[in-house]
Write a protein that holds these residues in place. Structure first.
Motif, PDB file in Angstrom:
ATOM      1  N   LEU A   1      -0.272  12.591  -1.922  1.00  0.00           N
ATOM      2  CA  LEU A   1       0.800  13.346  -2.560  1.00  0.00           C
ATOM      3  C   LEU A   1       1.795  12.406  -3.220  1.00  0.00           C
ATOM      4  CD1 LEU A   1       2.285  15.957  -3.211  1.00  0.00           C
ATOM      5  CD2 LEU A   1       3.342  15.832  -0.948  1.00  0.00           C
ATOM      6  N   ALA A   2       2.178  11.331  -2.525  1.00  0.00           N
ATOM      7  CA  ALA A   2       3.136  10.381  -3.097  1.00  0.00           C
ATOM      8  C   ALA A   2       2.592   9.764  -4.376  1.00  0.00           C
ATOM      9  CB  ALA A   2       3.467   9.288  -2.083  1.00  0.00           C
ATOM     10  N   ASN A   3       1.297   9.521  -4.417  1.00  0.00           N
ATOM     11  CA  ASN A   3       0.700   8.982  -5.640  1.00  0.00           C
ATOM     12  C   ASN A   3       0.831   9.964  -6.799  1.00  0.00           C
ATOM     13  OD1 ASN A   3      -0.160   6.515  -4.537  1.00  0.00           O
ATOM     14  ND2 ASN A   3      -2.019   7.441  -3.717  1.00  0.00           N
ATOM     15  N   LYS A   4       0.574  11.239  -6.532  1.00  0.00           N
ATOM     16  CA  LYS A   4       0.697  12.252  -7.587  1.00  0.00           C
ATOM     17  C   LYS A   4       2.153  12.419  -8.014  1.00  0.00           C
ATOM     18  CE  LYS A   4      -3.369  14.793  -5.965  1.00  0.00           C
ATOM     19  NZ  LYS A   4      -3.853  16.022  -5.287  1.00  0.00           N
TER      20      LYS A   4
ATOM     21  N   LYS B   1      -5.891   6.343  -2.459  1.00  0.00           N
ATOM     22  CA  LYS B   1      -6.223   7.746  -2.699  1.00  0.00           C
ATOM     23  C   LYS B   1      -7.224   8.287  -1.684  1.00  0.00           C
ATOM     24  CE  LYS B   1      -5.122   7.450  -7.630  1.00  0.00           C
ATOM     25  NZ  LYS B   1      -5.613   7.598  -9.014  1.00  0.00           N
ATOM     26  N   SER B   2      -8.363   7.626  -1.533  1.00  0.00           N
ATOM     27  CA  SER B   2      -9.416   8.185  -0.691  1.00  0.00           C
ATOM     28  C   SER B   2      -9.181   7.881   0.783  1.00  0.00           C
ATOM     29  CB  SER B   2     -10.781   7.622  -1.114  1.00  0.00           C
ATOM     30  OG  SER B   2     -10.868   6.249  -0.766  1.00  0.00           O
ATOM     31  N   VAL B   3      -9.832   8.669   1.633  1.00  0.00           N
ATOM     32  CA  VAL B   3      -9.768   8.452   3.079  1.00  0.00           C
ATOM     33  C   VAL B   3     -10.381   7.099   3.426  1.00  0.00           C
ATOM     34  CG1 VAL B   3     -10.562   9.303   5.315  1.00  0.00           C
ATOM     35  CG2 VAL B   3      -9.798  10.925   3.569  1.00  0.00           C
ATOM     36  N   GLU B   4     -11.443   6.720   2.722  1.00  0.00           N
ATOM     37  CA  GLU B   4     -12.102   5.447   2.985  1.00  0.00           C
ATOM     38  C   GLU B   4     -11.156   4.280   2.693  1.00  0.00           C
ATOM     39  OE1 GLU B   4     -13.407   7.948   1.251  1.00  0.00           O
ATOM     40  OE2 GLU B   4     -14.803   8.615   2.831  1.00  0.00           O
ATOM     41  N   GLU B   5     -10.415   4.372   1.593  1.00  0.00           N
ATOM     42  CA  GLU B   5      -9.446   3.325   1.273  1.00  0.00           C
ATOM     43  C   GLU B   5      -8.357   3.251   2.336  1.00  0.00           C
ATOM     44  OE1 GLU B   5      -8.825   2.876  -3.406  1.00  0.00           O
ATOM     45  OE2 GLU B   5      -8.724   4.970  -2.763  1.00  0.00           O
TER      46      GLU B   5
ATOM     47  N   GLY C   1       0.022  13.589   8.664  1.00  0.00           N
ATOM     48  CA  GLY C   1      -0.464  12.730   7.598  1.00  0.00           C
ATOM     49  C   GLY C   1      -0.930  11.369   8.080  1.00  0.00           C
ATOM     50  N   ARG C   2      -1.112  10.484   7.114  1.00  0.00           N
ATOM     51  CA  ARG C   2      -1.733   9.193   7.386  1.00  0.00           C
ATOM     52  C   ARG C   2      -0.819   8.224   8.128  1.00  0.00           C
ATOM     53  NH1 ARG C   2      -4.969   8.166   1.625  1.00  0.00           N
ATOM     54  NH2 ARG C   2      -6.358   9.986   1.801  1.00  0.00           N
ATOM     55  N   ILE C   3       0.492   8.474   8.125  1.00  0.00           N
ATOM     56  CA  ILE C   3       1.409   7.560   8.799  1.00  0.00           C
ATOM     57  C   ILE C   3       1.070   7.430  10.276  1.00  0.00           C
ATOM     58  CG2 ILE C   3       3.101   9.392   9.263  1.00  0.00           C
ATOM     59  CD1 ILE C   3       3.792   5.639   8.556  1.00  0.00           C
ATOM     60  N   LYS C   4       0.581   8.507  10.899  1.00  0.00           N
ATOM     61  CA  LYS C   4       0.270   8.444  12.323  1.00  0.00           C
ATOM     62  C   LYS C   4      -0.831   7.425  12.603  1.00  0.00           C
ATOM     63  CE  LYS C   4       1.802  12.782  14.315  1.00  0.00           C
ATOM     64  NZ  LYS C   4       1.419  13.921  15.175  1.00  0.00           N
TER      65      LYS C   4
ATOM     66  N   PHE D   1       0.836  -1.197   0.000  1.00  0.00           N
ATOM     67  CA  PHE D   1       0.000   0.000   0.000  1.00  0.00           C
ATOM     68  C   PHE D   1       0.872   1.249   0.000  1.00  0.00           C
ATOM     69  CE2 PHE D   1      -2.530  -3.308   2.059  1.00  0.00           C
ATOM     70  CZ  PHE D   1      -3.764  -3.180   1.413  1.00  0.00           C
ATOM     71  N   LEU D   2       0.658   2.125  -0.953  1.00  0.00           N
ATOM     72  CA  LEU D   2       1.260   3.462  -0.914  1.00  0.00           C
ATOM     73  C   LEU D   2       0.150   4.405  -0.487  1.00  0.00           C
ATOM     74  CD1 LEU D   2       3.642   5.375  -1.370  1.00  0.00           C
ATOM     75  CD2 LEU D   2       2.905   5.619  -3.745  1.00  0.00           C
ATOM     76  N   ASP D   3       0.128   4.721   0.808  1.00  0.00           N
ATOM     77  CA  ASP D   3      -0.980   5.495   1.362  1.00  0.00           C
ATOM     78  C   ASP D   3      -0.555   6.939   1.585  1.00  0.00           C
ATOM     79  OD1 ASP D   3      -3.409   6.210   2.354  1.00  0.00           O
ATOM     80  OD2 ASP D   3      -3.097   5.331   4.333  1.00  0.00           O
ATOM     81  N   SER D   4      -0.510   7.671   0.501  1.00  0.00           N
ATOM     82  CA  SER D   4      -0.189   9.097   0.538  1.00  0.00           C
ATOM     83  C   SER D   4      -0.682   9.706  -0.768  1.00  0.00           C
ATOM     84  CB  SER D   4       1.322   9.314   0.684  1.00  0.00           C
ATOM     85  OG  SER D   4       1.658  10.661   0.390  1.00  0.00           O
TER      86      SER D   4
END
Length: 537
Positions: free
Chosen positions: A295-298, A330-334, A357-360, A290-293
């Motif tokens: 910004l990182a995806n863009k 991408k989404s918060v739900e994902e 960010g989401r890492i926390k 999972f790449l959960d960012s």
């Protein structure tokens, strides 16, 4: 202000308004007789006292700047550019084309975070009947900054102002990263002052880019010193990938998730490349990645766009970042759905120092699990959550809650995008002769001192190796630099590494542990009573 003769400068001044004694908030000002400009204007990251610098006034008039030259897209080098816009700067912003492509996503992302943080803090203040705060800048400031960008190619001279010429050199740090060479005409055209700003220098062994380079023979060089006090073990990209394989195999065999805090730019893409190679060669189990960012995806899309320029990649351009097991969240739900995965996944998420960010959220869901792994692949600034976890603490605070650290805490050092001590020394020596002086910035004090001493052993004059202080200004005189002192006192030097907020968090955790360790409720009451008396309560 320096005097002018025939429209050119007789003297130049260099000010360090960030990244002096710390590795964040890069911002250097050059003032000549006929113009004033910045090399970088980065956001401060680290402990709370350091972050609070972002909200303090600039120690210069943003509206009167003539232009800005950016070395690369990292937020600690560009994150306050929209604040310049907010305070009236309307001049050109020079970048390489790839840096411009990255900033197209990074500056709006930063603006979104800045605005949401201000809203969150304001709601908290309003509950205490305190006035709300204003964001550092707004989305329209980031959008205006993008409109003011003018791109320039590597090794091509351009003239941002009369009497000032500049060109970019490949710095090998991240996509589009550059060192900046300047030529400033002075003494009525009789002499040209030559300066070089390293930006952030990449290591010799680096995926995607060739080794850093630049010219030689300068009056002054300003060089970063992030890893000025340490050398990495000798490695190749293949050995680094083998180290990653070992950590991933071991972590997956433990049965838990592997959480990797990673910067959205460069580190995430290097990890995807290497994990993609390991998956393709069946050297690790076929885990979901999972790449959960967002910004990182863009940013990964920008990397795909520039893939034809890359060196040292072990996958074809068509395969790069496209393994079927990759999940670009991408989404918060994902992102929330990943919380239901308790084992067997590799989770890469920003921020790289675990500060936002989401890492926390992924740390909250995994750090207390003994079968999980937290794998660090980059530098952790003092006072950041990443550094606290990495230091061996048995418990940490995340989003106001305490968590026991039961996960395996691991680290791979060779994913750093910064040159180590030996590589910095080699880069500096190759720039010689340096006639006037070498400034070591973008480094903690111990790193700069260590690098200075080693350079002295290599033959450089110690008195010409300068360690600028925060907000210090120098006159660049013929053959020497003379300090004019510090224009402002925005932060105490000791708070750059450790402030009272760090001490408070450490005290709170220590108190909690002490209370838990006391079995007799009366002993707990007595301890709290003693604390209340010490506080005068």
């Amino acid at each position: 202000m320096a005097a002018t003769t025939g429209g050119v400068v007789e003297m130049a001044e260099l000010s360090f308004f960030g990244a002096a004694g710390t590795v964040t908030g890069s911002c250097s000002q050059v003032q000549t007789g006929n113009c004033r400009f910045l090399i970088d204007c980065g956001m401060f990251q680290g402990n709370r006292s350091v972050r609070e610098l972002n909200a303090k006034p600039f120690p210069f008039d943003a509206a009167s700047l003539d232009f800005v030259i950016l070395t690369h897209a990292h937020i600690d080098h560009t994150g306050l550019v929209p604040k310049l816009i907010h305070h009236g700067f309307r001049g050109p912003i020079y970048t390489t084309p790839a840096t411009r492509d990255l900033l197209e996503f990074m500056l709006p992302d930063s603006a979104s975070i800045v605005e949401s943080d201000a809203e969150r803090i304001s709601r908290r203040k309003q509950r205490r009947n305190a006035p709300p705060i204003q964001p550092l800048y707004r989305m329209e400031d980031a959008e205006q900054a993008l409109k003011q960008i003018e791109t320039r190619e590597f090794e091509t001279w351009f003239e941002p102002a009369p009497g000032v010429s500049a060109r970019y050199w490949n710095a090998g740090h991240i996509l589009g990263s550059a060192s900046v060479e300047l030529k400033i005409l002075e003494d009525g055209n009789e002499h040209t002052l030559r300066l070089l700003f390293s930006g952030d220098i990449g290591p010799d062994e680096k995926a995607f880019y060739p080794e850093p380079e630049a010219g030689e023979g300068f009056d002054y060089v300003v060089c970063e010193s992030t890893y000025g006090d340490r050398d990495r073990e000798d490695y190749t990209l293949e050995k680094r990938r083998e180290a990653l394989r070992n950590e991933l195999v071991e972590g997956l065999e433990r049965g838990g998730n592997i959480v990797i805090p990673a910067f959205a730019v460069e580190r995430s893409q290097e990890l995807l490349h290497d994990i993609g190679v390991l998956l393709a060669q069946k050297e690790i189990p076929p885990a979901a990645v999972f790449l959960d960012s967002p910004l990182a995806n863009k940013v990964t899309e920008v990397f795909i766009r520039h893939a034809h320029t890359f060196d040292d990649i072990a996958l074809s351009e068509a395969e790069l970042f496209r393994d079927p097991r990759f999940r670009l969240v991408k989404s918060v739900e994902e992102s929330k759905a990943i919380n239901r995965v308790t084992g067997g996944a590799i989770i890469i998420s920003a921020s790289g120092m675990c500060e936002a960010g989401r890492i926390k959220h992924h740390l909250k869901n995994n750090i207390w699990r003994k079968e999980a792994t937290i794998l660090f692949v980059g530098y952790q600034a003092p006072g950041t959550l990443g550094q606290i976890i990495q230091s061996g603490r048995q418990d940490v605070r995340i989003h106001g809650r305490e968590f026991k650290v039961r996960a395996a805490i691991r680290q791979i050092g060779n994913y750093s995008a910064h040159a180590d001590r030996s590589e910095l020394v080699e880069w500096i020596l190759e720039r010689g002769p340096i006639v006037g002086g070498l400034f070591l910035n973008h480094g903690e004090h111990e790193a700069r001192m260590n690098l200075r001493l080693l350079l002295g052993e290599k033959g450089l004059e110690l008195e010409k190796i300068l360690l600028p202080m925060f907000d210090e200004t120098f006159e660049l005189l013929a053959g020497t630099a003379q300090s004019k002192g510090r224009a402002a006192r925005r932060i105490a030097d000791e708070e750059l590494a450790h402030d009272w907020h760090n001490q408070y968090a450490e005290f709170s955790l220590a108190l909690s542990n002490r209370l838990e360790g006391l079995e007799d409720p009366r002993e707990r009451e007595e301890l709290l009573k003693q604390l209340q008396e010490a506080l005068g309560g």
